[in-house]
Design a protein around this motif. Structure first.
Motif, PDB file in Angstrom:
ATOM      1  N   PRO A 164       0.797  -1.222   0.000  1.00 27.04           N
ATOM      2  CA  PRO A 164       0.000   0.000   0.000  1.00 27.04           C
ATOM      3  C   PRO A 164       0.832   1.276   0.000  1.00 27.04           C
ATOM      4  O   PRO A 164       0.265   2.361   0.077  1.00 27.04           O
ATOM      5  CB  PRO A 164      -0.774  -0.126   1.300  1.00 27.04           C
ATOM      6  CG  PRO A 164       0.202  -0.775   2.230  1.00 27.04           C
ATOM      7  CD  PRO A 164       0.968  -1.762   1.374  1.00 27.04           C
ATOM      8  N   VAL A 165       2.168   1.170  -0.071  1.00 26.61           N
ATOM      9  CA  VAL A 165       2.970   2.389  -0.118  1.00 26.61           C
ATOM     10  C   VAL A 165       2.641   3.168  -1.384  1.00 26.61           C
ATOM     11  O   VAL A 165       2.467   4.388  -1.360  1.00 26.61           O
ATOM     12  CB  VAL A 165       4.474   2.055  -0.043  1.00 26.61           C
ATOM     13  CG1 VAL A 165       5.320   3.293  -0.324  1.00 26.61           C
ATOM     14  CG2 VAL A 165       4.816   1.488   1.336  1.00 26.61           C
ATOM     15  N   ASN A 166       2.539   2.467  -2.501  1.00 24.28           N
ATOM     16  CA  ASN A 166       2.192   3.121  -3.759  1.00 24.28           C
ATOM     17  C   ASN A 166       0.723   2.924  -4.101  1.00 24.28           C
ATOM     18  O   ASN A 166       0.099   1.933  -3.701  1.00 24.28           O
ATOM     19  CB  ASN A 166       3.079   2.591  -4.892  1.00 24.28           C
ATOM     20  CG  ASN A 166       4.512   3.061  -4.747  1.00 24.28           C
ATOM     21  OD1 ASN A 166       4.759   4.210  -4.384  1.00 24.28           O
ATOM     22  ND2 ASN A 166       5.472   2.183  -5.019  1.00 24.28           N
ATOM     23  N   SER A 167       0.199   3.893  -4.839  1.00 21.52           N
ATOM     24  CA  SER A 167      -1.213   3.873  -5.218  1.00 21.52           C
ATOM     25  C   SER A 167      -1.340   4.422  -6.632  1.00 21.52           C
ATOM     26  O   SER A 167      -0.346   4.659  -7.318  1.00 21.52           O
ATOM     27  CB  SER A 167      -2.023   4.735  -4.236  1.00 21.52           C
ATOM     28  OG  SER A 167      -1.684   6.111  -4.391  1.00 21.52           O
ATOM     29  N   SER A 168      -2.572   4.679  -7.057  1.00 18.86           N
ATOM     30  CA  SER A 168      -2.791   5.243  -8.390  1.00 18.86           C
ATOM     31  C   SER A 168      -2.552   6.747  -8.411  1.00 18.86           C
ATOM     32  O   SER A 168      -2.602   7.375  -9.466  1.00 18.86           O
ATOM     33  CB  SER A 168      -4.220   4.938  -8.863  1.00 18.86           C
ATOM     34  OG  SER A 168      -5.169   5.511  -7.972  1.00 18.86           O
ATOM     35  N   LYS A 169      -2.293   7.342  -7.247  1.00 18.15           N
ATOM     36  CA  LYS A 169      -2.050   8.784  -7.144  1.00 18.15           C
ATOM     37  C   LYS A 169      -0.554   9.048  -6.917  1.00 18.15           C
ATOM     38  O   LYS A 169       0.291   8.187  -7.137  1.00 18.15           O
ATOM     39  CB  LYS A 169      -2.886   9.361  -5.987  1.00 18.15           C
ATOM     40  CG  LYS A 169      -4.381   9.131  -6.132  1.00 18.15           C
ATOM     41  CD  LYS A 169      -4.971   9.936  -7.284  1.00 18.15           C
ATOM     42  CE  LYS A 169      -6.488   9.797  -7.325  1.00 18.15           C
ATOM     43  NZ  LYS A 169      -7.094  10.621  -8.393  1.00 18.15           N
ATOM     44  N   ASP A 170      -0.227  10.253  -6.441  1.00 18.46           N
ATOM     45  CA  ASP A 170       1.159  10.601  -6.144  1.00 18.46           C
ATOM     46  C   ASP A 170       1.574  10.060  -4.782  1.00 18.46           C
ATOM     47  O   ASP A 170       0.902  10.319  -3.774  1.00 18.46           O
ATOM     48  CB  ASP A 170       1.333  12.123  -6.147  1.00 18.46           C
ATOM     49  CG  ASP A 170       1.321  12.705  -7.548  1.00 18.46           C
ATOM     50  OD1 ASP A 170       1.922  12.092  -8.437  1.00 18.46           O
ATOM     51  OD2 ASP A 170       0.703  13.771  -7.749  1.00 18.46           O
ATOM     52  N   ASP A 171       2.684   9.336  -4.755  1.00 17.17           N
ATOM     53  CA  ASP A 171       3.247   8.799  -3.513  1.00 17.17           C
ATOM     54  C   ASP A 171       4.716   9.200  -3.475  1.00 17.17           C
ATOM     55  O   ASP A 171       5.460   8.952  -4.430  1.00 17.17           O
ATOM     56  CB  ASP A 171       3.094   7.278  -3.467  1.00 17.17           C
ATOM     57  CG  ASP A 171       1.659   6.851  -3.739  1.00 17.17           C
ATOM     58  OD1 ASP A 171       0.808   7.098  -2.883  1.00 17.17           O
ATOM     59  OD2 ASP A 171       1.406   6.304  -4.834  1.00 17.17           O
ATOM     60  N   PHE A 172       5.164   9.797  -2.380  1.00 15.54           N
ATOM     61  CA  PHE A 172       6.482  10.431  -2.389  1.00 15.54           C
ATOM     62  C   PHE A 172       6.974  10.659  -0.964  1.00 15.54           C
ATOM     63  O   PHE A 172       6.326  10.269   0.002  1.00 15.54           O
ATOM     64  CB  PHE A 172       6.416  11.759  -3.154  1.00 15.54           C
ATOM     65  CG  PHE A 172       5.387  12.726  -2.623  1.00 15.54           C
ATOM     66  CD1 PHE A 172       5.752  13.771  -1.794  1.00 15.54           C
ATOM     67  CD2 PHE A 172       4.034  12.602  -2.955  1.00 15.54           C
ATOM     68  CE1 PHE A 172       4.812  14.664  -1.296  1.00 15.54           C
ATOM     69  CE2 PHE A 172       3.089  13.488  -2.466  1.00 15.54           C
ATOM     70  CZ  PHE A 172       3.475  14.517  -1.627  1.00 15.54           C
ATOM     71  N   SER A 173       8.124  11.301  -0.827  1.00 14.76           N
ATOM     72  CA  SER A 173       8.796  11.669   0.437  1.00 14.76           C
ATOM     73  C   SER A 173       8.885  10.492   1.412  1.00 14.76           C
ATOM     74  O   SER A 173       8.378  10.532   2.515  1.00 14.76           O
ATOM     75  CB  SER A 173       8.136  12.880   1.091  1.00 14.76           C
ATOM     76  OG  SER A 173       6.869  12.631   1.612  1.00 14.76           O
TER      77      SER A 173
END
Length: 639
Positions: free
Chosen positions: A383-392
């Protein structure tokens, strides 16, 4: 004899230290693995396999390490060993199939993929067929990270969480409690400032009072940050703003620059612009490596690969800076790479919308070779990444927890901070004590077996009677405890149903001492012919008497059997011969009706316990040698 005892003691102590060292090695390997330091982890797992310490587990971790190092040839070798293990988690069928695909063994890969599905595994067939990057397929085959609640998000943008010395620093455009509000025209939110909150705080009130004290925050954007280990220097991003003037380039854009601040009397001051900044492009998102000799950052400076790239610059011993270096096209693409972070093993994490991912910006980890050259990247998956912006992305020193930011649906504001945890390694631990005195029992042998009684790990308790062994989740085990002069204890344990956050299962043992009578007048030794282990006819009289005593006179008596040889022959051969004599004695008693549970042990001691001086250094008669070719019966319990 004293020398012999000293040597024996030294051997026992060495074995104990060796076992403890191997457990420490396993913890070290797992720690390196969690931090993406796969080359170093693999070296330690190899050593554990050579020492046969929890070798099945180490082999599984080693196979994964090679897969993540983009070395399918080696990964296939060890996955093949893994899938032959009893009760192996079925996820490794899938991993093996993917690694086989990495060496283009497609036919065999399909065989193991079918076996995985038959065992109950679920597969996204479309993804399996289209995804040519087998390491991401393996890494993301199971969920690596789990999200936990963060209570200080606001309805505005919050990101860049960075933990240091019990505090969490982050960038936020919240402006609660501020009378004068400056609005950023791009998103109609207030400008970003740096905030800090105590990690242990339970309340969610983080307002203007939590702004970083000193001169870092301005009326324009600040953040994110990184801090030196001593807590005295901070690097941070800020709009090109100096001497109360917002500088802009020829296109009217105020670029980001990286600044340095010092902590003086609990306030951040002495703001310095770093020398490699430029009014015509942006440098931002600073991150320090572990020894603070390099500063990583994102920049759209000319001659990059496109968009923003990740760079690093040397920090010299005199505090000066070298020339920024682009990290190259394994990390950078023709789009945007941003928000670098370096964990304490020197592994780079970053956000990118140029590498294949789940949506817009995704977070990636890097994999390096033994020379610390980056050779590949790993998408951290859901769940760290998704279809939106994931960063920092930020990782704590334990490699198991940290933070990232995302603008995914369901958050509190436009960008929100999320905390993550990686499922920690589960271990079984406990203490071994004397049931009567409650004193710890050092050097007790602890053996961990699988549900088929196959040995997994074997070690000795430390001087305080403690032990600990890494184990798998959702698995059944048998734990056996042995110590001379004590009755053995065996217990079934399971890790099934243990919650993900639980890190340890405790199993303590209280051992009963053996009541020794060696030899008792009731039992006499039996003897054997030279180089034989057959029960002699004249000894069946004594054995039949023992059977009668145990079955009719002392129905609760428990014994153990010890067999011996004379000194002739090699030690290795005599150990085997004495064990054969013990087995023959044991079989005779069992065949005559003695319950096996009433014989705690039958063992051979070879020539170690001679009854006379016939150790090969003097001439002895056959009668003298005969005294040593014996089996003795030791009473453990009478009632």
């Amino acid at each position: 004899m004293r020398l012999k005892n000293n040597i024996l003691t030294s051997i026992i102590l060495f074995a104990s230290f060796s076992a403890l060292a191997q457990y420490g090695s396993q913890k070290k390997a797992d720690n390196l693995f969690n931090k993406f330091s796969f080359v170093n982890a693999a070296q330690v797992y190899h050593n554990l396999i050579e020492k046969d310490f929890n070798a099945d587990y180490a082999t599984r971790q080693l196979a994964d390490s090679y897969a993540f190092m983009r070395n399918p040839d080696s990964a296939v070798v060890y996955y093949k060993k893994v899938v032959e293990q009893p009760n192996v988690p079925i996820a490794y069928y899938y991993n093996y199939a993917q690694a086989l695909r990495g060496i283009k063994a497609y036919k065999e890969s399909r065989v193991w993929l079918k076996r995985y599905k038959k065992a109950g595994g679920k597969i996204d067939n479309e993804k399996f067929l289209k995804d040519s990057d087998f390491i991401n397929s393996i890494f993301n085959a199971k969920q690596q990270y789990f999200l936990t609640e963060v209570n200080f998000n606001s309805k505005y943008s919050d990101f860049g969480a960075y933990e240091h010395d019990g505090h969490i620093y982050f960038a936020s455009s919240r402006n609660e409690g501020v009378s004068t509000k400056h609005i950023y025209g791009w998103n109609e939110e207030p400008f970003l400032d740096i905030y800090v909150t105590d990690k242990s705080a339970n309340d969610s009130i983080v307002d203007h009072k939590s702004k970083l004290k000193g001169d870092i925050n301005s009326i324009y954007h600040e953040g994110p940050i990184t801090i030196t280990k001593d807590g005295k220097t901070m690097y941070f991003s800020r709009n090109n703003y100096a001497k109360n003037v917002l500088e802009k380039d020829e296109e009217g854009i105020s670029n980001l620059k990286i600044y340095k601040a010092s902590l003086i009397e609990n306030e951040w001051t002495n703001i310095e612009e770093l020398p490699f900044n430029n009014n015509d492009f942006s440098n931002g998102h600073p991150a320090l490596n572990n020894d603070e000799t390099k500063l990583f950052f994102a920049s759209n400076m000319p001659n990059g690969f496109g968009g923003t790239d990740i760079y690093h610059v040397d920090i010299n011993s005199d505090g000066s800076f070298g020339t920024p270096q682009n990290l190259g096209n394994i990390v950078n693409t023709d789009k945007n790479e941003r928000f670098p972070f370096i964990n304490n093993e020197g592994v780079l994490f970053f956000a990118s919308d140029g590498h294949p991912g789940l949506g817009l910006l995704d977070i990636f980890g890097t994999v390096s070779d033994k020379n610390n050259n980056i050779i590949s990247i790993l998408n951290l998956g859901v769940p760290v990444n998704s279809s939106k912006d994931d960063f920092s992305f930020f990782m704590n020193e334990d490699g198991l927890s940290g933070y990232f930011a995302s603008n995914r649906n369901g958050g509190v504001g436009s960008d929100d901070i999320y905390a993550y945890d990686r499922i920690p390694q589960l271990k079984i631990e406990g203490s071994i004590t004397d049931v009567t005195t409650n004193e710890p029992i050092p050097n007790a042998i602890v053996t961990l077996l699988d549900s088929n009684n196959e040995q997994i790990a074997r070690l000795e308790t430390d001087e305080d009677g403690n032990y600990e062994i890494n184990i798998d989740r959702d698995t059944d085990y048998v734990l056996n405890i042995k110590k001379d002069d004590y009755i053995n204890d065996t217990r079934h344990v399971t890790s099934k149903g243990v919650e993900n956050k639980v890190t340890r299962i405790t199993e303590d043992f209280n051992l009963n001492r053996v009541i020794k009578v060696t030899p008792i007048t009731e039992f006499y030794p039996i003897y054997f012919d030279f180089n034989k282990f057959d029960i002699r006819r004249d000894d069946t009289v004594e054995l039949d008497r023992i059977v009668n005593l145990m079955m009719n006179i002392y129905p609760n008596m428990i014994i153990k059997i010890e067999s011996h040889t004379d000194s002739r022959g090699s030690s290795e051969y005599n150990n085997k011969l004495s064990l054969d004599r013990a087995k023959a004695t044991y079989k005779y008693l069992i065949d005559k009706g003695v319950n096996p549970d009433r014989i705690t042990e039958y063992k051979g001691s070879g020539e170690q316990k001679l009854l006379n001086n016939c150790d090969g250094t003097i001439n002895c008669t056959e009668e003298e040698h005969q005294l040593n070719r014996r089996t003795q019966f030791i009473v453990i319990k009478m009632e």
